[in-house]
Design an enzyme around this catalytic site. Structure first.
Site, PDB file in Angstrom:
ATOM      1  N   PHE A  18       0.438  -1.125  -0.193  1.00 37.66           N
ATOM      2  CA  PHE A  18       0.168  -0.037   0.193  1.00 37.66           C
ATOM      3  C   PHE A  18       1.310   1.847   0.197  1.00 37.66           C
ATOM      4  O   PHE A  18       0.407   2.126  -0.485  1.00 37.66           O
ATOM      5  CB  PHE A  18      -0.861   0.222   1.193  1.00 37.66           C
ATOM      6  CG  PHE A  18      -2.145   0.916   0.574  1.00 37.66           C
ATOM      7  CD1 PHE A  18      -3.366   0.447   0.579  1.00 37.66           C
ATOM      8  CD2 PHE A  18      -2.457   1.980   1.367  1.00 37.66           C
ATOM      9  CE1 PHE A  18      -3.781   1.336  -0.241  1.00 37.66           C
ATOM     10  CE2 PHE A  18      -2.989   3.267   0.987  1.00 37.66           C
ATOM     11  CZ  PHE A  18      -4.180   2.730   0.822  1.00 37.66           C
ATOM     12  N   GLU A  51      -5.008  -8.268   3.881  1.00 42.79           N
ATOM     13  CA  GLU A  51      -5.005  -9.633   2.790  1.00 42.79           C
ATOM     14  C   GLU A  51      -3.666 -10.299   3.591  1.00 42.79           C
ATOM     15  O   GLU A  51      -3.594 -11.762   3.325  1.00 42.79           O
ATOM     16  CB  GLU A  51      -4.902  -8.588   1.971  1.00 42.79           C
ATOM     17  CG  GLU A  51      -6.198  -8.543   0.944  1.00 42.79           C
ATOM     18  CD  GLU A  51      -6.214  -6.858   1.373  1.00 42.79           C
ATOM     19  OE1 GLU A  51      -7.645  -6.742   2.033  1.00 42.79           O
ATOM     20  OE2 GLU A  51      -5.572  -5.683   1.296  1.00 42.79           O
ATOM     21  N   CYS A  75       2.193  -1.301   6.393  1.00 42.78           N
ATOM     22  CA  CYS A  75       2.259  -0.230   7.195  1.00 42.78           C
ATOM     23  C   CYS A  75       0.938   0.109   7.274  1.00 42.78           C
ATOM     24  O   CYS A  75      -0.726   0.048   6.090  1.00 42.78           O
ATOM     25  CB  CYS A  75       2.882   0.433   6.470  1.00 42.78           C
ATOM     26  SG  CYS A  75       3.275   2.271   7.033  1.00 42.78           S
ATOM     27  N   ILE A  77      -1.107   3.817   8.699  1.00 41.82           N
ATOM     28  CA  ILE A  77      -0.951   4.695   8.553  1.00 41.82           C
ATOM     29  C   ILE A  77      -3.041   6.209   9.335  1.00 41.82           C
ATOM     30  O   ILE A  77      -3.521   5.421   8.502  1.00 41.82           O
ATOM     31  CB  ILE A  77      -0.653   6.139   7.904  1.00 41.82           C
ATOM     32  CG1 ILE A  77       0.881   5.531   7.726  1.00 41.82           C
ATOM     33  CG2 ILE A  77      -0.642   7.272   8.316  1.00 41.82           C
ATOM     34  CD1 ILE A  77       1.544   6.013   6.261  1.00 41.82           C
ATOM     35  N   GLU A  80      -8.719   9.778   9.428  1.00 45.62           N
ATOM     36  CA  GLU A  80      -9.775  10.554   9.702  1.00 45.62           C
ATOM     37  C   GLU A  80     -10.654   9.424   9.645  1.00 45.62           C
ATOM     38  O   GLU A  80     -11.381   9.753  10.220  1.00 45.62           O
ATOM     39  CB  GLU A  80     -10.087  11.583   8.455  1.00 45.62           C
ATOM     40  CG  GLU A  80      -8.731  12.565   8.485  1.00 45.62           C
ATOM     41  CD  GLU A  80      -9.333  13.951   7.347  1.00 45.62           C
ATOM     42  OE1 GLU A  80     -10.378  13.841   6.853  1.00 45.62           O
ATOM     43  OE2 GLU A  80      -8.152  14.817   6.471  1.00 45.62           O
ATOM     44  N   HIS A  83     -10.975   3.234   9.806  1.00 47.69           N
ATOM     45  CA  HIS A  83     -10.905   2.420   8.592  1.00 47.69           C
ATOM     46  C   HIS A  83      -9.459   1.674   9.532  1.00 47.69           C
ATOM     47  O   HIS A  83      -8.983   0.201   9.420  1.00 47.69           O
ATOM     48  CB  HIS A  83     -10.713   2.754   7.661  1.00 47.69           C
ATOM     49  CG  HIS A  83     -10.684   2.090   6.786  1.00 47.69           C
ATOM     50  ND1 HIS A  83     -10.957   0.427   6.164  1.00 47.69           N
ATOM     51  CD2 HIS A  83      -8.469   1.971   6.080  1.00 47.69           C
ATOM     52  CE1 HIS A  83     -10.236  -0.638   5.079  1.00 47.69           C
ATOM     53  NE2 HIS A  83      -9.086   0.550   5.096  1.00 47.69           N
TER      54      HIS A  83
END
Length: 152
Positions: A18, A51, A75, A77, A80, A83
């Site tokens: 990602f 996954e 990773c 992060i 807002e 999720h």
């Protein structure tokens, strides 16, 4: 850990791509640690952290290749929305379920951080080297399984 303990070990690294740059740094740390230990490895790539446990489960059940252990790299992060909590908690929980219920030796190198700066500090080999740490954790868990008589 000594090199003798890791002789003939084969490990699967599952990396989430990602964040490409951070993923590269984590992967370099993991690969370097496995190479220093004399372990061979394969690498598979998945889209994100959620996954990773699925890929490990697929490899364990269906692979024609035997893996002594697994290294999970990714990773997450904080953003807002909620999720972040879902991905961070569920990916970690799924890895723990695989460890506890399927007796898999897994090193968890999924970073869960507030911002990109924290991610880079943890991913870089010359700083916290969490990719290398995850690989070392997998090697330690493999050794522990062998100590308790589980050679699978």
């Amino acid at each position: 850990m000594t090199k003798e303990i890791h002789k003939k070990l084969h490990v699967l690294i599952v990396e989430a791509r990602f964040y490409d740059g951070i993923s590269d740094a984590l992967l370099k740390g993991a690969v370097r640690t496995l190479q220093k230990a004399g372990a061979s490895y394969d690498i598979v790539t998945v889209p994100g952290a959620l996954e990773i446990p699925g890929a490990i489960a697929f490899a364990e059940k269906n692979s024609k290749v035997f893996y002594n252990g697994y290294v999970a790299l990714g990773c997450v992060i904080r953003g807002e929305t909620y999720h972040f909590e879902i991905v961070a908690n569920d990916s970690c929980r799924a890895l723990m379920d695989l460890t506890v219920h399927k007796h898999l030796a897994i090193g968890n190198g999924i970073l869960t951080v507030e911002d990109e700066k924290q991610a880079w500090v943890r991913a870089n080999q010359d700083e916290k080297n969490k990719g290398g740490f995850a690989a070392e954790a997998a090697l330690c868990m493999i050794a522990l399984k062998k100590r308790f008589g589980d050679n699978h």
